[in-house]
Design a protein around this motif. Structure first.
Motif, short mmCIF file in Angstrom:
data_model
loop_
_atom_site.label_atom_id
_atom_site.label_comp_id
_atom_site.label_asym_id
_atom_site.label_seq_id
_atom_site.Cartn_x
_atom_site.Cartn_y
_atom_site.Cartn_z
N PHE A 263 -5.35 10.76 -5.47
CA PHE A 263 -5.08 9.65 -4.57
C PHE A 263 -5.95 8.43 -4.91
O PHE A 263 -5.50 7.29 -4.86
CB PHE A 263 -5.33 10.07 -3.11
CG PHE A 263 -4.46 11.20 -2.64
CD1 PHE A 263 -3.23 11.46 -3.22
CD2 PHE A 263 -4.89 12.03 -1.61
CE1 PHE A 263 -2.44 12.50 -2.78
CE2 PHE A 263 -4.11 13.07 -1.16
CZ PHE A 263 -2.88 13.32 -1.74
N GLN A 264 -7.21 8.70 -5.26
CA GLN A 264 -8.10 7.62 -5.67
C GLN A 264 -7.56 6.92 -6.91
O GLN A 264 -7.55 5.69 -7.00
CB GLN A 264 -9.50 8.17 -5.95
CG GLN A 264 -10.23 8.68 -4.73
CD GLN A 264 -11.57 9.31 -5.09
OE1 GLN A 264 -11.85 9.56 -6.25
NE2 GLN A 264 -12.40 9.54 -4.10
N THR A 267 -4.55 4.72 -6.16
CA THR A 267 -4.96 3.50 -5.45
C THR A 267 -5.59 2.50 -6.40
O THR A 267 -5.27 1.29 -6.36
CB THR A 267 -5.94 3.86 -4.31
OG1 THR A 267 -5.33 4.82 -3.44
CG2 THR A 267 -6.31 2.62 -3.51
N GLU A 268 -6.44 2.98 -7.26
CA GLU A 268 -7.11 2.09 -8.21
C GLU A 268 -6.15 1.58 -9.28
O GLU A 268 -6.35 0.48 -9.82
CB GLU A 268 -8.30 2.81 -8.85
CG GLU A 268 -9.42 3.09 -7.86
CD GLU A 268 -10.60 3.82 -8.48
OE1 GLU A 268 -10.63 3.94 -9.74
OE2 GLU A 268 -11.50 4.25 -7.73
N ASP A 271 -0.45 -1.52 -7.52
CA ASP A 271 0.93 -1.54 -7.04
C ASP A 271 1.86 -0.82 -8.01
O ASP A 271 1.72 -0.93 -9.24
CB ASP A 271 1.41 -2.98 -6.88
CG ASP A 271 0.71 -3.70 -5.74
OD1 ASP A 271 0.10 -3.01 -4.90
OD2 ASP A 271 0.77 -4.94 -5.72
N TRP A 274 2.12 5.80 -7.69
CA TRP A 274 2.31 6.70 -6.56
C TRP A 274 1.69 8.06 -6.82
O TRP A 274 1.62 8.51 -7.97
CB TRP A 274 3.81 6.89 -6.29
CG TRP A 274 4.53 5.63 -5.93
CD1 TRP A 274 5.16 4.77 -6.79
CD2 TRP A 274 4.68 5.09 -4.62
NE1 TRP A 274 5.71 3.73 -6.09
CE2 TRP A 274 5.43 3.89 -4.76
CE3 TRP A 274 4.27 5.49 -3.35
CZ2 TRP A 274 5.77 3.10 -3.67
CZ3 TRP A 274 4.61 4.70 -2.26
CH2 TRP A 274 5.35 3.53 -2.42
N ALA A 289 -6.43 2.82 2.70
CA ALA A 289 -6.18 2.15 1.43
C ALA A 289 -5.31 2.99 0.50
O ALA A 289 -4.60 2.46 -0.37
CB ALA A 289 -7.50 1.83 0.74
N GLN A 290 -5.35 4.33 0.71
CA GLN A 290 -4.58 5.23 -0.15
C GLN A 290 -3.17 5.46 0.36
O GLN A 290 -2.25 5.75 -0.42
CB GLN A 290 -5.31 6.57 -0.26
CG GLN A 290 -6.67 6.48 -0.92
CD GLN A 290 -7.45 7.79 -0.84
OE1 GLN A 290 -7.03 8.73 -0.17
NE2 GLN A 290 -8.59 7.84 -1.50
N GLN A 291 -2.95 5.31 1.66
CA GLN A 291 -1.66 5.64 2.24
C GLN A 291 -0.48 4.92 1.59
O GLN A 291 0.57 5.53 1.39
CB GLN A 291 -1.68 5.38 3.74
CG GLN A 291 -2.49 6.41 4.52
CD GLN A 291 -2.50 6.15 6.01
OE1 GLN A 291 -2.40 5.00 6.46
NE2 GLN A 291 -2.61 7.20 6.79
N HIS A 293 0.12 4.46 -1.29
CA HIS A 293 0.39 5.03 -2.60
C HIS A 293 0.83 6.50 -2.53
O HIS A 293 1.05 7.12 -3.57
CB HIS A 293 -0.85 4.91 -3.49
CG HIS A 293 -1.25 3.50 -3.77
ND1 HIS A 293 -0.73 2.76 -4.82
CD2 HIS A 293 -2.10 2.66 -3.10
CE1 HIS A 293 -1.25 1.54 -4.80
NE2 HIS A 293 -2.08 1.45 -3.77
#
Length: 370
Positions: A263-264, A267-268, A271, A274, A289-291, A293
């Motif tokens: 997940f990290q 996010t990094e 856009d 996923w 912040a992760q949701q 993705h």
């Protein structure tokens, strides 16, 4: 066979349970304990229903996945069955002997049923169930009944899942979402269990796009190295980051707490990148912040299995042997939180119906995916 006195057993059970009540966070991805000692359901339970002994897998509560799903089943058992309970925490350096001693301690403490979370408990459960014929033992993801020879133990159940079926559905979602026709899979320990996740994911994705590219990486090949496989967010992040950098835009993990690193990485990566969660609806427990993705999660209803084991015990209807939870009984599935798969829901549900009807048989071996 070494046995404890009742007083010593109860004291030791109490100590190992308390070890499981605090934070199990690794400092990565916000993976704190799902329930602190202050709101531990086993501390507040005062009913006269089943007295459940829960032995967790490596990682314990706070993994936001496998163990936490089992805990939800424990909570439901307390709420709906007036159960009482106690929890025992695993350690990364456990072996069959220490796991067997943990199960013996729970049995000696009068806990019944005893539920062991994770296939690593299978050899221990097969041995200890024979020693305590008046205690019912269940192993989530277990294969303990395959170790008892010709003798079927009436007090030993393996609670298994059709992970390949749920993984097929998120594979369909991944193939419909990808813009690059390039996706990935991060597994914890490379063995028969996690290969079921991989096989279903591959099959589902290829049912949509036969020539889709799928990167696959396992965090360890060592069947006994659960720490590297399932308690390794940094390793999960590195594996997923490499896939995103190589062009994959959707990565599915079946790696326990290691998946928090996936997940990290998503996010990094920014856009259009996923991640897909596993076991529970991980959108609900991820950082805000992760949701955006987290496309979906493969739901593996460990909570249902734990609750139904407790209910079967309360009703004197425990089933020995292998008990499988598949799509037909809502034992696996996929999540829709975030609304990211809403546009594909009809196609995913159509695939689910074909699996339920038998029109699609999902393979469990990645090598057999065409």
């Amino acid at each position: 066979m070494r046995r404890f006195s009742k007083i010593a057993a109860v004291a030791l059970v109490g100590s190992i349970a308390l070890a499981g009540c605090g934070s199990n966070g690794s400092g990565s991805g916000g993976s704190g304990s799902s329930a602190s000692a202050e709101n531990d359901v086993c501390k507040s339970a005062k009913g006269d229903g089943p007295k459940i002994g829960m032995a967790y897998d490596v990682g314990g509560r706070g993994d936001q996945s496998f163990n936490d799903s089992a805990y939800k089943g424990l909570e439901r058992s307390v709420d709906e069955l007036s159960a009482t309970c106690i929890e025992a925490k695993a350690a990364p350096d456990d072996n069959d002997n220490t796991r067997a001693e943990r199960l013996r301690t729970l049995a000696e403490g009068g806990y019944n049923p005893v539920v062991a979370v994770g296939y690593l408990y299978s050899p221990a459960a097969a041995k200890v169930a024979a020693e305590y014929p008046d205690t019912d033992f269940a192993v989530v993801d277990g294969y303990s009944n395959a170790l008892t020879g010709d003798k079927q133990l009436p007090n030993l159940s393996d609670l298994t899942f059709a992970e390949q079926e749920g993984s097929y559905l998120v594979g369909v979602a991944a193939a419909l979402q990808t813009k690059s026709d390039h996706i990935g899979f991060v597994g914890g320990v490379n063995g028969a269990l996690i290969q079921k996740f991989e096989a279903g994911y591959l099959a589902g994705a290829k049912s949509v796009t036969p020539d889709i590219k799928v990167d696959v990486q396992y965090l360890t090949e060592d069947q006994n190295d659960s720490k590297t496989g399932y308690e390794n967010p940094a390793g999960g992040k590195d594996a997923a980051s490499a896939m995103y950098e190589d062009g994959a835009d959707v990565v599915y993990h079946a790696a326990g707490k290691s998946g928090l690193g996936v997940f990290q990485a998503a996010t990094e990566a920014g856009d259009g990148k996923w991640a897909i969660g596993v076991d529970s609806d991980q959108y609900l427990t991820a950082d805000k912040a992760q949701q955006p993705h987290i496309l979906t999660s493969m739901l593996k209803r460990i909570d249902t299995a734990v609750f139904e084991e407790a209910k079967a015990f309360a009703d004197d209807q425990v089933k020995a042997g292998f008990v499988t939870y598949d799509l037909k009984v809502d034992g696996v599935g996929y999540s829709t939180s975030g609304g990211f798969v809403d546009a594909y829901k009809d196609q995913i549900d159509a695939a689910a119906e074909k699996i339920k009807s038998g029109d699609i048989t999902v393979p469990t071996d990645p090598k057999k995916v065409k």
